[in-house]
Design a protein around this motif. Structure first.
Motif: not given
Length: 143
Positions: A40, A43-44, A47-48, A102, A106, A110, A114
């Motif tokens: 997580f 991935l987060a 993504w961010w 991502v 994804g 994400a 989140i």
């Protein structure tokens, strides 16, 4: 020799115990989504960095952002890639580096994860009466 602190007065032990409780809570919430806690976080972070910050991050940049070990990060990103959640592409300027992004799946996961983690955080930290002070203390400790 100094007298040992009672466990209820030991900041290190209390932080350790609180961290374990928090990790268990987050892990339980992520399990139905098929993610481990570290998956997580990476991935987060990816993504961010890609969606919010507009970067094309390298694996090393993702590791720096998440404050994770670069070798472990590489392994976990490979796992996320095998799940179809991330893409890792060779950096044309450096054959040793990979850019990470991502996938649509994804990004969807994400965003859901989140929300789940933010809800778990809100529930876990609800007993704290001064949220701003807590965040300031955590920022100072994280530096």
């Amino acid at each position: 020799m100094a007298e040992a602190l009672h466990p209820s007065e030991s900041p290190g032990l209390l932080l350790w115990r609180a961290t374990l409780r928090w990790q268990r809570a987050v892990t339980a919430e992520l399990k139905p989504l098929g993610l481990t806690h570290v998956q997580f976080v990476l991935l987060a972070s990816t993504w961010w960095l890609t969606t919010v910050a507009g970067e094309t991050p390298s694996q090393r940049r993702v590791a720096e952002h998440a404050a994770t070990d670069p070798m472990m990060t590489s392994q976990v990103l490979r796992t996320l890639e095998s799940k179809g959640l991330l893409e890792r592409k060779q950096n044309p300027g450096d054959s040793r580096a990979r850019h990470v992004g991502v996938t649509e799946a994804g990004a969807d996961l994400a965003a859901r994860a989140i929300q789940v983690v933010e809800a778990a955080d809100a529930a876990f930290f609800a007993p704290v009466t001064d949220q701003e002070k807590m965040l300031a203390v955590l920022r100072a400790l994280a530096e």
